[in-house]
Design an enzyme around this catalytic site. Structure first.
Site, PDB file in Angstrom:
ATOM      1  N   ASP A  32      -5.981  33.910 120.479  1.00 47.81           N
ATOM      2  CA  ASP A  32      -6.140  32.958 121.580  1.00 47.81           C
ATOM      3  C   ASP A  32      -7.454  32.192 121.513  1.00 47.81           C
ATOM      4  O   ASP A  32      -8.360  32.461 122.283  1.00 47.81           O
ATOM      5  CB  ASP A  32      -6.036  33.700 122.923  1.00 47.81           C
ATOM      6  CG  ASP A  32      -5.911  32.732 124.095  1.00 47.81           C
ATOM      7  OD1 ASP A  32      -5.712  31.540 123.848  1.00 47.81           O
ATOM      8  OD2 ASP A  32      -6.016  33.188 125.251  1.00 47.81           O
ATOM      9  N   ASN A  92       0.602  26.261 133.126  1.00 42.47           N
ATOM     10  CA  ASN A  92       1.046  27.128 134.223  1.00 42.47           C
ATOM     11  C   ASN A  92       1.470  26.158 135.321  1.00 42.47           C
ATOM     12  O   ASN A  92       0.670  25.743 136.150  1.00 42.47           O
ATOM     13  CB  ASN A  92      -0.077  28.058 134.676  1.00 42.47           C
ATOM     14  CG  ASN A  92      -0.391  29.116 133.632  1.00 42.47           C
ATOM     15  OD1 ASN A  92       0.512  29.691 133.028  1.00 42.47           O
ATOM     16  ND2 ASN A  92      -1.663  29.363 133.401  1.00 42.47           N
ATOM     17  N   LYS A 113      -0.688  27.693 118.740  1.00 48.41           N
ATOM     18  CA  LYS A 113      -2.157  27.703 118.729  1.00 48.41           C
ATOM     19  C   LYS A 113      -2.670  27.886 117.308  1.00 48.41           C
ATOM     20  O   LYS A 113      -1.985  28.465 116.462  1.00 48.41           O
ATOM     21  CB  LYS A 113      -2.680  28.831 119.618  1.00 48.41           C
ATOM     22  CG  LYS A 113      -2.395  28.610 121.098  1.00 48.41           C
ATOM     23  CD  LYS A 113      -3.062  29.663 121.984  1.00 48.41           C
ATOM     24  CE  LYS A 113      -2.729  29.391 123.458  1.00 48.41           C
ATOM     25  NZ  LYS A 113      -3.394  30.320 124.389  1.00 48.41           N
ATOM     26  N   GLU A 140       2.596  35.292 130.191  1.00 43.22           N
ATOM     27  CA  GLU A 140       1.611  35.518 131.249  1.00 43.22           C
ATOM     28  C   GLU A 140       2.200  35.277 132.638  1.00 43.22           C
ATOM     29  O   GLU A 140       1.590  34.596 133.467  1.00 43.22           O
ATOM     30  CB  GLU A 140       0.379  34.625 131.029  1.00 43.22           C
ATOM     31  CG  GLU A 140      -0.322  34.917 129.711  1.00 43.22           C
ATOM     32  CD  GLU A 140      -1.583  34.084 129.508  1.00 43.22           C
ATOM     33  OE1 GLU A 140      -2.554  34.646 128.998  1.00 43.22           O
ATOM     34  OE2 GLU A 140      -1.586  32.894 129.857  1.00 43.22           O
ATOM     35  N   GLU A 177     -13.258  27.676 126.124  1.00 40.12           N
ATOM     36  CA  GLU A 177     -13.005  28.905 126.880  1.00 40.12           C
ATOM     37  C   GLU A 177     -13.747  30.109 126.304  1.00 40.12           C
ATOM     38  O   GLU A 177     -14.360  30.870 127.049  1.00 40.12           O
ATOM     39  CB  GLU A 177     -11.497  29.181 126.903  1.00 40.12           C
ATOM     40  CG  GLU A 177     -11.128  30.483 127.603  1.00 40.12           C
ATOM     41  CD  GLU A 177      -9.613  30.709 127.679  1.00 40.12           C
ATOM     42  OE1 GLU A 177      -8.857  29.840 127.203  1.00 40.12           O
ATOM     43  OE2 GLU A 177      -9.208  31.754 128.206  1.00 40.12           O
TER      44      GLU A 177
END
Lengths: 695, 695
Positions: free
Chosen positions: B361, B206, B356, B287, B389
């Site tokens: 995710d 990001n 990925k 996103e 995460e």
């Protein structure tokens, strides 16, 4: 640059034990002077600590660690006194809490505390003697703290950002508490105990009500339990609107019975987690924080409500005097005095008003705050800022005890000559029992705690002055340099000189002659005398320096805002010193200074001299390269180079900016760089540390 | 609790050299086995490194440090070969870049690299042999990396917060760069070099356009210069809208000539700062990030524009396949395949698609991503997430190489049996020259780098697998345990067992039987199967588990979303394994499992077994108390206790929540705590780490 990098490559690595600054001044490395070592060994053969308590346990642990390190020998604990016994004990006949006596005779050394905390402080005093290679024969020391509550204020947020923090992020890992207890918490307590700090406010004065919910109180309890043996008491910040935010009430009006009951119940709950909880710090009706004025009540109404809630538990309320009107005043310097002077006598006995050292906001130099001495019926405590919000943050070396002493020694004349600020806050001027001092911490999760290695000396110096404000800055610098670097006298002398001169040097290249609040907006980093547009005019630089074609400075005399009249008449005379010139006066560019130069020339000269003095500090440090371990030498060298760059930015940009008003030539031989003013105005620090990030 | 605290008090302190985990697996402590030590000393008497280069210099420095530590003896450098010489050199006749050979004869040990990086990797291989007390006689090793670009992705923001970071804050101190160079940067490069990582993306996908402005490029240059000798190449993330944000253009349309020129000029500028700049990673149209679709262009249009700009400098573009439609799809698992399959063949040759490991995710368990094997004309690279995460963040022990191997060894059947995911990404399946792998870093400024000491093994394991994906998880666990803790075989066995079983244990107590994405909202910490309201339904838990009165699971078969049809037919059969049951099927609560239990009973049993297995891990660790230094023993002990608490939260809350649908009794002997479901739903983690704070 290439050479620098290669040098770094050669120096950087994971030596088994790198000098990363983590150990602070508690290094306990073996005494290097063999004669001194031999003498110590002959005097300290074993240790006797009769009695037991949690504090006695940590005291013994520290002592074992320290003696083994310093003397390079295990010193056994015994249960009697023989030749060469170090005795540490408590004698309740010593009346003053936390105080201690140290004496030695041919046979033994005796450290006697009024209580276990006193014994612990005595032990740290004794260790300091060893660490500084001082003599330990014929000791006859008595010491008691001049101020009762010696507190650190952390401006740490719950997400681990720190408002005005420049050493990384908060050491409080709230998410992993209460289960995960970082060993650093213990080292934090040890460091504070070693310099006599006995209280800590864990979180930001811009407070979060969540802090007093069970989820967080469970975490606070763990820290309080860990800190207790080190005589370090936990305080919290109270969010004034908490009854609404977490209590479900409709109001936070301090005179509302439901609100008052809510706080009492909440406080009782807090004491269940932390039986010796110290109390609250409150920032109310200031910079957007809620407070009693939202309900047309006074600061006294708000403070007394909380004071009532903590009183049954012997808690206190520290109510900050750093307040703002929502209307921009003609002179912000007058605000706190105007608001609080009239409330004198209206506060409960367990309220103390926390006053910043100066009337604006932790500037490199301010006159002392006019409230000191002005409230004969209300105790005041001092708020110093250890973190260098306006003094170069973590990239400038600035030894602050020099600045703090200037304030402490200033005379308020409240009860005639000799009514120093120190006497106001230590309670002696008004014969008060309670006294307190707070320092806004410069501690973060950087490995060396404070970002800049030398910033450790400000934490250290704050603690030492809080215990005894009569210590000289030079003695503190000396102690710290010896404990942190070496006992080689010439090195200590050089380092102490760097420290002692650093503050005045910084004042010269940032805010000479009474200039103030001319830094960058929001992050407060770097020069920004051109800052003219903010949501409030009293956040701009132009509000403060008032430069125009005629001159520069804020007229706070009778012809101006009259702020000077908040001081006692005799005290006002102190401000004739040229170092306060532009704080109190708007002065013509051609005003003749004592030096014979005009004001304009003098301003330019100060900026230039500041940079030159800093180069001198760099030179002194460079000459120590063979005397300091390479890790720490390199760390400080890089930061001094950065500091020099920034000092030149201040010099160049301030001279060029003020010249747009003075229209006078810069005295020859004064360098202002080769860039136009616009260049400096356009420098941005988009992610400067210490402010809440904006998304 | 009291006992725990006292224990902590007794253990915590600043021992001169505390085991704080900073040294990672590069400890180089003296070899404890005296026979082994003696053997090593007789084989390694001096070192000869003919030739010179910056890499040779850091290699020599590392070697000197390591040998002095391991052998407790200074091993001199010589300029010829005698008996007991360790020779490290380059032989350009070895054809594969970065590869090395190690051989030993009676006289000498020879490490020969194809180039200096190869020689350095060979040296680290040899040091690993010493660190694990392996034999060094008759060595005959050849090694070359199976994947060319072995990269870490830092999701670090410029304000030092880290998206999905759980080990404190960013190690990049941008504010004090370029002048202040934290010694940690060098240790970071050393650690990566030691495990073969050769690239690093410094900041978040990001992305922030400021990163490619001169102010930040000056800082990046310092890091790149420092990393270069360690063969660690710097990459950056490209903000697709940078031409507008910092370029002053009106558009970022990738087909606009001005935009294309802007990127070319910008890239040329970057290469002036960093001549071996690796290229860009781009997260576009995902996103909320801008991308080519904002201009009705394809991902290929966007990627090729950047690829053209970096091509003259041999740079690459890693374009992420993790994309979302702005419309919520019927099955998010299908998205990336749908978007990218059709673009196969449309990308420039220096573009690689970063995929990925699984289609959702980074869940504790996912089937491999259906894109692997599906793009015969477009190279794909793997994106693993090292930071946990969804796997307990920094409070859970979970050894991830086990999970990564499951993905790498999965068979895509793209070219028949044996077309493993590993062969897709290492290029062997399609005979591709270029290959790459990325791991989202778990590194922060916590002293031990990764928050949880055992999380170091995931950084380590990622690097080792990136070099050679055929290594077994057990071998990696063994190596790491030996280098990190001890060479005592029984301790190594116990620790390796804890590591190897940890992932499946975590899957059981979090997301058994193919359940996925049922964690807390936003911070992704702790259980949240009840999360039902988010701004997008494909961010909720209910979207994924689809529990109802009949059963539970996401039907991705022909009767459902048909996502399974994105896999080759033979590959689909792998998903009959019960571990994927609820990923691909909506299954009746009474479905009979292989165990003979119903699905409902099986789910409950998995949750309960996960907790019990974790208690077993705790027990194994506890039994090592006398075999591990107290600092690290305590650190892991506290975190395992926290992990157990959290595992119980998962068990209790998930069983209670799913029971509201199954309406069936919990099998007896399965503990679900003594609290109602509401209790768990109400638990908040208001300042959980790893998300951008909201103010």
């Amino acid at each position: 640059m290439k050479h620098l990098l290669i040098a770094i490559l050669l120096l950087c690595c994971l030596p088994a034990f790198s000098e990363d600054g983590y150990r602070l001044w508690l290094r306990y490395d073996k005494v290097q002077d063999t004669k001194v070592l031999k003498a110590y060994k002959s005097k300290i053969k074993n240790v006797y600590v009769p009695g037991t308590s949690p504090t006695a346990e940590v005291l013994k642990k520290e002592l074992a660690l320290a003696l083994k390190g310093l003397l390079d020998k295990d010193i056994p604990f015994t249960d009697n006194i023989s030749s060469g016994t170090l005795v540490i004990q408590v004698n309740p006949l010593i009346s003053s809490p936390e105080s201690y006596e140290i004496s030695s005779n041919k046979n033994s050394i005796n450290i006697t505390g009024a209580d276990w905390p006193g014994a612990m402080y005595g032990m740290f005093h004794f260790l300091r003697l060893l660490q500084t290679n001082s003599g330990i024969t014929d000791l006859s020391v008595t010491s008691r703290p001049k101020i009762k509550a010696r507190i650190l204020n952390h401006w740490d947020n719950l997400d681990r950002t720190i408002e005005r923090g420049y050493a990384g992020f908060s050491i409080w890992d709230w998410h992993r508490l209460p289960e995960y207890i970082d060993p650093r918490y213990t080292d934090y307590a040890r460091a504070n105990a070693s310099i006599g700090i006995n209280g800590t406010v864990l979180t930001n004065v811009n407070a979060n009500a969540l802090m007093i919910t069970p989820m967080y109180l469970e975490k606070v309890k763990v820290l309080a339990d860990l800190f207790r043996p080190y005589n370090l008491k936990v305080y919290l910040t109270a969010r004034f609107s908490a009854p609404i935010e977490i209590g479900g009430l409709k109001t936070a009006d301090p005179l509302d019975p439901e609100v008052r009951q809510w706080w009492k119940t909440k406080v009782d709950e807090i004491y269940k987690y932390v039986p010796d909880f110290g109390g609250f710090v409150v920032k109310a009706n200031s910079e957007g924080q809620p407070g009693p004025q939202n309900y047309n009540r006074t600061h006294a109404d708000g403070a007394n409500m909380l004071a009532e809630a903590v009183a049954p538990h012997n808690g206190i309320v520290m109510w900050r005097a750093f307040v703002y009107d929502s209307n921009v005043p003609d002179d912000r310097a007058k605000q706190a005095y105007s608001e609080f002077k009239s409330l004198d006598g209206k506060f409960n006995s367990n309220v103390v008003i926390q006053v910043k050292n100066g009337p604006i906001d932790f500037q490199p130099r301010e006159p002392f705050h006019p409230l000191f001495g002005a409230t004969s019926s209300t105790p005041l405590m001092m708020e110093f800022q250890i973190t260098q919000e306006y003094l170069g943050q973590a990239t400038h070396l600035a030894f602050l005890p020099v600045m703090w002493k200037e304030c402490l020694q200033a005379d308020t004349y409240a009860k005639g000559k000799g009514s120093t600020v120190a006497k106001v806050i230590d309670g002696t001027l008004d014969n008060r029992q309670f006294s307190a001092i707070a320092g806004v911490a410069n501690i973060g999760n950087d490995r060396n705690w404070t970002g800049h290695l030398f910033a450790q000396s400000n934490w250290y110096g704050y603690g030492r002055l809080a215990w005894d404000h009569e210590l000289s800055s030079l003695d503190i610098a000396n102690e710290w340099a010896r404990m942190t670097f070496t006992n080689d006298n010439d090195v200590v002398e050089d380092i102490s000189w760097m420290m002692i001169t650093s503050h005045e040097t910084l004042v010269k290249y940032m805010t000479p002659l009474g200039l103030h609040h001319i830094m960058g907006a929001n992050h407060h980093f770097g020069p920004g005398p051109w800052v003219a547009k903010m949501s409030r005019s009293d956040w701009t630089s132009t509000y403060y320096h008032k430069a125009d074609s005629l001159g520069i400075g804020f007229d706070r005399t009778a012809s101006g805002s009259k702020a000077i009249e908040q001081y006692f008449p005799d005290a006002q005379k102190q401000f004739n010193d040229e170092k306060f010139l532009l704080w109190f006066n708007h002065v013509s560019w051609d005003y003749k200074m004592k030096s014979g130069q005009t004001l304009w020339e003098e301003i330019c000269t100060h900026y230039a001299t500041g940079v030159e003095e800093l180069k001198g500090i760099q030179k002194t440090w460079s000459a120590l390269s063979s005397r300091i371990d390479s890790d720490r030498f390199r760390h400080v060298t890089m930061l001094l180079e950065r500091q020099r760059n920034e000092a030149e930015l201040w010099r160049n940009s301030c001279i060029l900016y003020f010249q747009t008003f003075s229209k006078r030539p810069v005295p020859k031989d004064i360098d202002t760089g080769n860039k136009p003013l616009e260049y400096y105005i356009n420098i941005q620090y988009p992610y400067a540390p210490g402010i809440r990030p904006r998304w």
